[in-house]
Enzyme design. Structure first.
Site, PDB file in Angstrom:
ATOM      1  N   TRP A 126       0.849  -1.214   0.000  1.00 24.39           N
ATOM      2  CA  TRP A 126       0.000   0.000   0.000  1.00 24.39           C
ATOM      3  C   TRP A 126       0.876   1.253   0.000  1.00 24.39           C
ATOM      4  O   TRP A 126       0.600   2.235  -0.678  1.00 24.39           O
ATOM      5  CB  TRP A 126      -0.883   0.041   1.261  1.00 24.39           C
ATOM      6  CG  TRP A 126      -2.219  -0.603   1.128  1.00 24.39           C
ATOM      7  CD1 TRP A 126      -2.604  -1.780   1.705  1.00 24.39           C
ATOM      8  CD2 TRP A 126      -3.368  -0.107   0.413  1.00 24.39           C
ATOM      9  NE1 TRP A 126      -3.913  -2.039   1.372  1.00 24.39           N
ATOM     10  CE2 TRP A 126      -4.405  -1.038   0.593  1.00 24.39           C
ATOM     11  CE3 TRP A 126      -3.608   1.029  -0.360  1.00 24.39           C
ATOM     12  CZ2 TRP A 126      -5.672  -0.862   0.029  1.00 24.39           C
ATOM     13  CZ3 TRP A 126      -4.872   1.212  -0.925  1.00 24.39           C
ATOM     14  CH2 TRP A 126      -5.883   0.259  -0.720  1.00 24.39           C
ATOM     15  N   TRP A 181     -19.101  21.073  -0.323  1.00 20.15           N
ATOM     16  CA  TRP A 181     -18.837  20.815   1.095  1.00 20.15           C
ATOM     17  C   TRP A 181     -19.518  21.886   1.943  1.00 20.15           C
ATOM     18  O   TRP A 181     -19.668  23.021   1.499  1.00 20.15           O
ATOM     19  CB  TRP A 181     -17.325  20.830   1.345  1.00 20.15           C
ATOM     20  CG  TRP A 181     -16.564  19.882   0.469  1.00 20.15           C
ATOM     21  CD1 TRP A 181     -15.819  20.200  -0.633  1.00 20.15           C
ATOM     22  CD2 TRP A 181     -16.505  18.450   0.592  1.00 20.15           C
ATOM     23  NE1 TRP A 181     -15.293  19.067  -1.194  1.00 20.15           N
ATOM     24  CE2 TRP A 181     -15.691  17.975  -0.468  1.00 20.15           C
ATOM     25  CE3 TRP A 181     -17.042  17.524   1.488  1.00 20.15           C
ATOM     26  CZ2 TRP A 181     -15.404  16.622  -0.653  1.00 20.15           C
ATOM     27  CZ3 TRP A 181     -16.762  16.180   1.301  1.00 20.15           C
ATOM     28  CH2 TRP A 181     -15.955  15.735   0.241  1.00 20.15           C
TER      29      TRP A 181
HETATM   30  C1  LIG Z   1      -6.766   9.280   6.648  1.00 17.96           C
HETATM   31  C2  LIG Z   1      -5.454   8.527   6.709  1.00 17.96           C
HETATM   32  C3  LIG Z   1      -4.256   9.242   6.765  1.00 17.96           C
HETATM   33  C4  LIG Z   1      -3.029   8.562   6.809  1.00 17.96           C
HETATM   34  N1  LIG Z   1      -1.861   9.298   6.853  1.00 17.96           N
HETATM   35  C5  LIG Z   1      -0.666   8.639   6.851  1.00 17.96           C
HETATM   36  C6  LIG Z   1       0.553   9.382   6.866  1.00 17.96           C
HETATM   37  O1  LIG Z   1       0.588  10.613   6.819  1.00 17.96           O
HETATM   38  N2  LIG Z   1       1.729   8.674   6.920  1.00 17.96           N
HETATM   39  C7  LIG Z   1       1.745   7.297   6.930  1.00 17.96           C
HETATM   40  O2  LIG Z   1       2.826   6.710   6.993  1.00 17.96           O
HETATM   41  N3  LIG Z   1       0.600   6.597   6.883  1.00 17.96           N
HETATM   42  C8  LIG Z   1      -0.592   7.208   6.859  1.00 17.96           C
HETATM   43  N4  LIG Z   1      -1.750   6.478   6.835  1.00 17.96           N
HETATM   44  C9  LIG Z   1      -1.667   5.006   6.730  1.00 17.96           C
HETATM   45  C10 LIG Z   1      -1.655   4.273   8.091  1.00 17.96           C
HETATM   46  O3  LIG Z   1      -2.689   4.743   8.904  1.00 17.96           O
HETATM   47  C11 LIG Z   1      -0.330   4.425   8.844  1.00 17.96           C
HETATM   48  O4  LIG Z   1       0.750   4.098   7.987  1.00 17.96           O
HETATM   49  C12 LIG Z   1      -0.264   3.503  10.048  1.00 17.96           C
HETATM   50  O5  LIG Z   1      -1.333   3.752  10.914  1.00 17.96           O
HETATM   51  C13 LIG Z   1       1.055   3.724  10.789  1.00 17.96           C
HETATM   52  O6  LIG Z   1       1.127   2.919  11.921  1.00 17.96           O
HETATM   53  P1  LIG Z   1       2.073   1.645  11.959  1.00 17.96           P
HETATM   54  O7  LIG Z   1       3.458   2.028  11.616  1.00 17.96           O
HETATM   55  O8  LIG Z   1       1.845   0.947  13.255  1.00 17.96           O
HETATM   56  O9  LIG Z   1       1.490   0.797  10.762  1.00 17.96           O
HETATM   57  P2  LIG Z   1       1.491  -0.765  10.476  1.00 17.96           P
HETATM   58  O10 LIG Z   1       0.087  -1.187  10.463  1.00 17.96           O
HETATM   59  O11 LIG Z   1       2.424  -1.481  11.343  1.00 17.96           O
HETATM   60  O12 LIG Z   1       1.984  -0.831   8.956  1.00 17.96           O
HETATM   61  C14 LIG Z   1       3.370  -0.889   8.606  1.00 17.96           C
HETATM   62  C15 LIG Z   1       3.716   0.213   7.659  1.00 17.96           C
HETATM   63  O13 LIG Z   1       3.023   0.034   6.435  1.00 17.96           O
HETATM   64  C16 LIG Z   1       2.704   1.315   5.890  1.00 17.96           C
HETATM   65  N5  LIG Z   1       1.240   1.420   5.795  1.00 17.96           N
HETATM   66  C17 LIG Z   1       0.326   0.793   6.555  1.00 17.96           C
HETATM   67  N6  LIG Z   1      -0.920   1.105   6.145  1.00 17.96           N
HETATM   68  C18 LIG Z   1      -0.781   1.953   5.116  1.00 17.96           C
HETATM   69  C19 LIG Z   1      -1.678   2.633   4.275  1.00 17.96           C
HETATM   70  N7  LIG Z   1      -3.000   2.486   4.367  1.00 17.96           N
HETATM   71  N8  LIG Z   1      -1.176   3.444   3.334  1.00 17.96           N
HETATM   72  C20 LIG Z   1       0.146   3.598   3.180  1.00 17.96           C
HETATM   73  N9  LIG Z   1       1.053   2.980   3.945  1.00 17.96           N
HETATM   74  C21 LIG Z   1       0.601   2.173   4.900  1.00 17.96           C
HETATM   75  C22 LIG Z   1       3.228   2.362   6.844  1.00 17.96           C
HETATM   76  O14 LIG Z   1       4.483   2.794   6.381  1.00 17.96           O
HETATM   77  C23 LIG Z   1       3.323   1.589   8.149  1.00 17.96           C
HETATM   78  O15 LIG Z   1       4.285   2.102   9.027  1.00 17.96           O
HETATM   79  C24 LIG Z   1      -2.996   7.141   6.788  1.00 17.96           C
HETATM   80  C25 LIG Z   1      -4.208   6.442   6.735  1.00 17.96           C
HETATM   81  C26 LIG Z   1      -5.415   7.121   6.697  1.00 17.96           C
HETATM   82  C27 LIG Z   1      -6.698   6.337   6.641  1.00 17.96           C
END
Ligand SMILES: Cc1cc2nc3c(=O)[nH]c(=O)nc-3n(C[C@H](O)[C@H](O)[C@H](O)COP(=O)(O)OP(=O)(O)OC[C@H]3O[C@@H](n4cnc5c(N)ncnc54)[C@H](O)[C@@H]3O)c2cc1C
Length: 439
Positions: free
Chosen positions: A264, A292
């Site tokens: 992703w 909006w």
């Molecule tokens: C509205 C919204 C805004 C977001 N903004 C960001 C942001 O600014 N920066 C960001 O890194 N992620 C963002 N995300 C994606 C995701 O929420 C976060 O990457 C995740 O919560 C980070 O926590 P983690 O490292 O424990 O993720 P984990 O669940 O452990 O996932 C591992 C890594 O995978 C990547 N990842 C996971 N989910 C996604 C996703 N949906 N899209 C892209 N990469 C993903 C991230 O790099 C994350 O650190 C967003 C999601 C939403 C719905």
């Protein structure tokens, strides 16, 4: 005369191990001096002078400074506009070439183009490498059209099929550590000198255990479980860990759900790279016709976590307090803003951009457009999350809510819901239908 140098311009890759640009510089045969620029253009745009990301950046640059000092070398650090800084650097040092890793944001692409042209005028090479993603540019294209994918599922199939050991191999920079330019340590500007204050923060660990990866598919949606996800996002954002090392670990894990999250991440980078209009507009342009409501007082309540919807408020307070929010709750809070309050997703995107310690334009924009329905997602606009049923499913005992909204059961202290969830759901559907011409 001193030998010309190879400079490595570090940006979102703050590490000496497994770094593509650094590896190529170290192999160039010229002494290598890393460079970091605190970009005034970016820092001036931050209105919170207690921005936790700037504190983290300074700490990480100081860490590199110390690691390089142990190798008899240094990092050259400046605070300024990149173009001005580079003009000064090439006057100060005899530079053979500059090595750097790709960045996919429009600002960064334009900046790199300008610096490349500037260096070119004096015959200095400017070399860029893929480092922050597993695949980029045109490496994952649809077979039928030879075009970038616009939907995740087919993209991910090609991404997973293409993934092999070659793409997960680390760059062995440590083999070439004798090639660093030998010099005394150089100064690092203080936070204060750049107009910022220090923030004490609990920086998450830089590693994730195999155990977390093995249960990730089952635990990742439950925000009360602090070990349910990796919390590595901030390190991935600043390159303080290597995506290849992490993807290798994820590739070897029994459960491949985590690897798919890294897919992703690549996906949203490639969306931004190929469709830069998403930075300001809906991926699907017709969504820019939605009217909006943009009520500022309602937006304020959402920002503060005072909506009267406990799961939304818990998420916003987690964000405001620690600069991170669980992914499931990011989806719920985002859906609530765009759909129930009918506030432009760009307002929410910008607020997350100010607060998230892991803020990344590509993933943030992708997440917000997903929630608004305007993005690459194949799912239709009429998906509206119900805060109540999301809570029942993902925080059934209310543990997460209690952690961030301890007064939730006290009607004197906790506000009533600011809107009626089902009425506003209908209002959103009507506004979307109208905007999209589906009436
Ligand atoms: C509205 C919204 C805004 C977001 N903004 C960001 C942001 O600014 N920066 C960001 O890194 N992620 C963002 N995300 C994606 C995701 O929420 C976060 O990457 C995740 O919560 C980070 O926590 P983690 O490292 O424990 O993720 P984990 O669940 O452990 O996932 C591992 C890594 O995978 C990547 N990842 C996971 N989910 C996604 C996703 N949906 N899209 C892209 N990469 C993903 C991230 O790099 C994350 O650190 C967003 C999601 C939403 C719905």
């Amino acid at each position: 005369m001193a030998e010309p140098l190879s400079l490595v311009w570090l940006r979102r890759d703050l590490r000496l191990h497994d770094n593509a640009a650094l590896y190529h510089a170290l192999r160039s045969g010229k002494p290598v001096l890393p460079v970091f620029i605190f970009d005034k253009v970016i820092l001036d745009a931050l209105d919170d002078k207690h921005d936790r990301r700037v504190t983290f950046l300074v700490q990480e640059v100081e860490r590199l400074h110390d690691e390089l000092a142990k190798l008899g070398s240094a990092i050259y650090v400046e605070y300024g506009k990149p173009e001005d800084v580079w003009k000064a650097i090439v006057k100060k040092y005899d530079v053979e070439a500059v090595y750097t890793n790709y960045d996919y944001e429009t600002y960064a692409k334009d900046r790199d183009k300008a610096i490349g042209a500037l260096l070119d005028k004096t015959g200095i090479g400017f070399h860029s490498y893929k480092d922050q993603t597993i695949f980029d540019h045109d490496e994952v294209l649809s077979k039928a059209k030879k075009a970038p994918y616009t939907v995740f599922t087919p993209y991910s199939k090609t991404w997973h099929a293409k993934l092999n050991e070659f793409y997960l191999k680390s760059y062995p920079t440590e083999k070439y550590k004798k090639n660093y330019y030998q010099t005394k340590p150089l100064p690092v500007p203080s936070l204060k000198s750049m107009g910022f204050e220090s923030v004490t923060d609990n920086i998450p660990a830089r590693t994730v255990s195999d155990k977390v990866l093995d249960h990730y598919g089952k635990t990742r949606d439950f925000p009360a479980d602090e070990d349910g996800t990796s919390q590595l996002s901030m390190h991935l954002r600043f390159g303080t860990i290597s995506i290849r090392e992490l993807a290798r670990q994820a590739h070897e894990a029994k459960d491949k759900t985590f690897l798919n999250e890294l897919c992703w991440r690549d996906f949203y980078f490639q969306v931004l790279d190929h469709f830069p209009h998403v930075e300001k507009h809906s991926f699907r342009r017709e969504y820019d016709n939605i009217k909006w409501r943009n009520n500022e007082a309602e937006f304020e309540k959402w920002c503060k976590g005072e909506t009267g919807f406990p799961i939304v408020d818990a998420g916003m307070r987690q964000l405001n307090t620690i600069g991170w929010m669980h992914n499931r709750v990011r989806m719920i809070t985002a859906s609530f803003l765009c759909k129930n309050l009918l506030i432009d997703w760009r307002w929410g995107e910008a607020y997350f951009g100010k607060k998230l310690r892991d803020y990344d334009l590509s993933a943030n924009n992708g997440g917000w457009q997903w929630a608004a329905g305007s993005g690459t997602d194949a799912s239709p606009y009429f998906r509206v999350f119900s805060p109540e049923s999301q809570t029942k499913k993902f925080d059934p005992k209310g543990e997460y809510i209690k952690r961030w909204v301890p007064e939730v059961d006290d009607p004197d202290k906790y506000p009533k819901p600011m809107v009626d969830a089902s009425e506003t759901r209908q209002r959103a559907l009507d506004a979307y239908k109208k905007g999209l011409g589906k009436e």
